[in-house]
Design an enzyme around this catalytic site. Structure first.
Site, PDB file in Angstrom:
ATOM      1  N   GLY A 108       5.011   2.616   1.496  1.00 13.92           N
ATOM      2  CA  GLY A 108       5.990   3.497   0.863  1.00 13.92           C
ATOM      3  C   GLY A 108       6.334   4.661   1.767  1.00 13.92           C
ATOM      4  O   GLY A 108       7.501   5.010   1.947  1.00 13.92           O
ATOM      5  N   ASP A 109       5.295   5.262   2.371  1.00 10.31           N
ATOM      6  CA  ASP A 109       5.532   6.402   3.261  1.00 10.31           C
ATOM      7  C   ASP A 109       6.330   5.979   4.496  1.00 10.31           C
ATOM      8  O   ASP A 109       7.234   6.663   4.943  1.00 10.31           O
ATOM      9  CB  ASP A 109       4.188   7.010   3.720  1.00 10.31           C
ATOM     10  CG  ASP A 109       3.422   7.606   2.540  1.00 10.31           C
ATOM     11  OD1 ASP A 109       4.053   7.845   1.489  1.00 10.31           O
ATOM     12  OD2 ASP A 109       2.204   7.808   2.662  1.00 10.31           O
ATOM     13  N   SER A 138       0.845  -1.195   0.000  1.00  2.64           N
ATOM     14  CA  SER A 138       0.000   0.000   0.000  1.00  2.64           C
ATOM     15  C   SER A 138       0.878   1.241   0.000  1.00  2.64           C
ATOM     16  O   SER A 138       2.086   1.176   0.237  1.00  2.64           O
ATOM     17  CB  SER A 138      -0.899   0.012   1.232  1.00  2.64           C
ATOM     18  OG  SER A 138      -0.121   0.314   2.376  1.00  2.64           O
ATOM     19  N   LYS A 139       0.224   2.365  -0.267  1.00  2.00           N
ATOM     20  CA  LYS A 139       0.947   3.630  -0.277  1.00  2.00           C
ATOM     21  C   LYS A 139       1.573   3.901   1.089  1.00  2.00           C
ATOM     22  O   LYS A 139       2.646   4.455   1.198  1.00  2.00           O
ATOM     23  CB  LYS A 139      -0.018   4.749  -0.661  1.00  2.00           C
ATOM     24  CG  LYS A 139       0.593   6.134  -0.556  1.00  2.00           C
ATOM     25  CD  LYS A 139      -0.157   7.136  -1.381  1.00  2.00           C
ATOM     26  CE  LYS A 139      -0.025   8.559  -0.858  1.00  2.00           C
ATOM     27  NZ  LYS A 139       1.252   8.919  -0.288  1.00  2.00           N
ATOM     28  N   ARG A 140       0.878   3.458   2.131  1.00  2.00           N
ATOM     29  CA  ARG A 140       1.398   3.673   3.483  1.00  2.00           C
ATOM     30  C   ARG A 140       2.743   2.981   3.712  1.00  2.00           C
ATOM     31  O   ARG A 140       3.590   3.490   4.418  1.00  2.00           O
ATOM     32  CB  ARG A 140       0.379   3.213   4.535  1.00  2.00           C
ATOM     33  CG  ARG A 140      -0.127   4.373   5.370  1.00  2.00           C
ATOM     34  CD  ARG A 140      -1.307   3.970   6.233  1.00  2.00           C
ATOM     35  NE  ARG A 140      -2.398   3.438   5.428  1.00  2.00           N
ATOM     36  CZ  ARG A 140      -2.978   2.255   5.629  1.00  2.00           C
ATOM     37  NH1 ARG A 140      -2.574   1.464   6.599  1.00  2.00           N
ATOM     38  NH2 ARG A 140      -3.984   1.866   4.851  1.00  2.00           N
TER      39      ARG A 140
END
Ligand code: GLU
Length: 510
Positions: free
Chosen positions: A265-266, A261-263
């Site tokens: 990556g963050d 998920s994008k999270r």
């Protein structure tokens, strides 16, 4: 089956293309090119609620950046257009009518409130063969009443009439044969009169058929839709030309548990989008591989190996090699961990393969960002500076950290090394060394190394101290490429200037 290979990438423009979508596009492309087939880009924008401005342009830009070429699409044209679903309403309307006329679908008037009430009344309510008899639809209502409501403009949907008790087979090239019972499927909505648009399922099947798609290669998240799609092909009488399904394994979190998920990556510091994306509604910025300094070839190579392997341990493969070696049979069934550090490794490898001239061009904007005008230096100078440090970089922007001193003379000197290497004798020694250097034809390793080192030995100076003091003066710290490669590129006048500045600025430690 000897059939022309025609594959499609069919994104919905609901936001920036996710890196998993990029991999899907890549696999479609590799498969098309390998088989001399066609790669089609179809924009699936039938969900007007989720449409995001800029998303379509983003998709095009991302694919172009990565070198994924489209044969048929909105920009390219082609015999089966339009390639944007919102421009194909007439086609879908006609196909919905066919299903209605053949009794494969029906019209339903149930309002959201009525559907909610049904869900409240029956646990796990599903609109299907068991419940449709109690709902407000063309199967339960008087035909004249149905017509009256339609004529009055009452909103309705068209639902697919799925028969109970059927075993539905999906043949997937990666997963083999999957059989499910039709009873678990609901009578999916195929069309909504409110926006005169079909839903994803209908538009997807009609277009795959009309566009003569031979293989549907897409992410595993679409596998649950496949049985419904098989039934739709049957309902239309297209079972004979149904495409081969290929559901690609999920991309998993780097630590392996759950979907990427994008999270993630963050949290771990890597992009999950190919290009930088600014959300038009919130202004939020998401980083992209391109802007983060990845080369498109590295991203392609990295993604190609997330879910496929060439059957041996080859890792570095150009697009052409990937086209030659790719095979759907070698795609894995289980999810692929998104090992983002491997992406960095690929970038390092590809940067080493890039000609120094190209690397120098990529470095110029970074020089400008740091207040250095690249026009003050010759292209040859920048190219050679880049060539000397590139072995140490993972990203183009890392060049600054390693090569800045070629463009800006140091004004500060790393303290620890000064304390260790800069002695009371250093200024005199370096001044004398400049003397020797000024006599040499150049300060290259070939011209300068042996004479300078021999003199140091002759004078019985401390080799480590003197050479590191020289490095401190020229570089500012005790790091960097071979000393005489540095002095060669800087040239005598600049070396002299830097040594004299250091002598002036460095206090002799006590
Ligand atoms: N529009 C769907 C998506 O956004 C397409 C799925 C498919 O390839 O069938 O991914």
């Amino acid at each position: 089956m000897d059939r022309e290979v025609r594959v499609r990438f069919a994104p919905s423009p609901t936001g920036p293309l996710h890196i998993g979508g990029v991999r899907t596009a890549l696999y479609n492309y590799l498969f098309a090119r390998q088989n001399g087939g066609k790669m089609i880009l179809r924009i699936e924008d039938t969900d007007s609620q989720r449409f995001v401005p800029g998303a379509e342009a983003y998709i095009n830009e991302a694919l172009a950046w990565l070198g994924i070429e489209i044969d048929e699409g909105i920009a390219q044209g082609g015999p089966y257009g339009p390639y944007k679903q919102s421009e194909r309403r007439d086609i879908y309307r006609e196909h919905v009518k066919t299903l209605l006329d053949n009794g494969k679908a029906y019209i339903a008037f149930d309002t959201p409130a009525e559907l909610d009430a049904a869900r409240q009344a029956t646990p796990n309510f599903q609109y299907d063969s068991h419940t449709r008899g109690r709902m407000r639809n063309s199967l339960t209502m008087d035909p004249a009443e149905v017509q009256r409501l339609i004529d009055e403009g009452t909103p309705y949907v068209v639902r697919f009439k799925i028969d109970a008790g059927r075993a539905v087979e999906v043949n997937d090239l990666i997963r083999g044969k999957v059989t499910i019972k039709s009873d678990i499927l609901d009578d999916k909505v195929l069309y909504k009169s409110a926006d005169d648009l079909p839903t994803y399922h209908l538009a997807n099947i009609v277009d795959d058929h009309l566009m003569k798609i031979s293989h549907v290669i897409r992410g595993e998240e679409w596998l649950p839709s496949a049985p419904l799609h098989v039934l739709l092909y049957e309902a239309f009488g297209w079972a004979d030309t149904m495409p081969q399904f290929v559901h690609l394994p999920l991309l998993l979190k780097p630590d392996g548990k759950g979907k990427l998920s994008k999270r993630d990556g963050d949290r771990l510091g890597f992009p999950v989008f190919p290009l930088l994306w600014t959300d038009p509604a919130t202004g939020n910025v998401s980083r992209g591989y391109r802007e983060d300094g990845y080369l498109p070839q590295a991203v392609v190579n990295f993604l190609a190996l997330l879910g496929w392997n060439p059957g041996d341990d080859t890792e570095i493969m150009s697009m052409q090699e990937l086209i030659n070696r790719f095979s759907l049979e070698h795609c894995s069934r289980s999810g692929a961990k998104f090992a983002y550090e491997k992406g960095t490794w690929f970038n390092h490898q590809y940067l080493q393969m890039l000609p120094d001239e190209e690397l120098a061009e990529l470095f110029k904007p970074i020089l400008r960002e740091h207040g250095v005008n690249p026009d003050d230096f010759s292209d040859d100078y920048i190219r050679r500076a880049v060539g000397l440090v590139k072995g140490r970089i993972n990203f183009v922007r890392d060049l600054w950290q390693h090569a800045a001193f070629f463009f800006v003379a140091p004004t500060e000197y790393e303290e620890k090394s000064v304390r260790k290497r800069w002695t009371a004798e250093t200024p005199a020694q370096l001044t004398e060394m400049l003397q020797w250097m000024s006599q040499l034809p150049s300060l290259s390793p070939a011209d300068a190394e042996t004479p300078v080192l021999d003199k140091i030995k002759e004078r019985q100076w401390h080799m480590g101290n003197v050479m590191n003091a020289l490095r401190l003066a020229v570089v500012g710290e005790c790091k960097g490429p071979h000393m005489f490669e540095i002095t060669e590129l800087l040239g005598y006048p600049e070396v002299e200037r830097r040594v004299n500045t250091a002598i002036k600025n460095i206090q002799i430690p006590d």
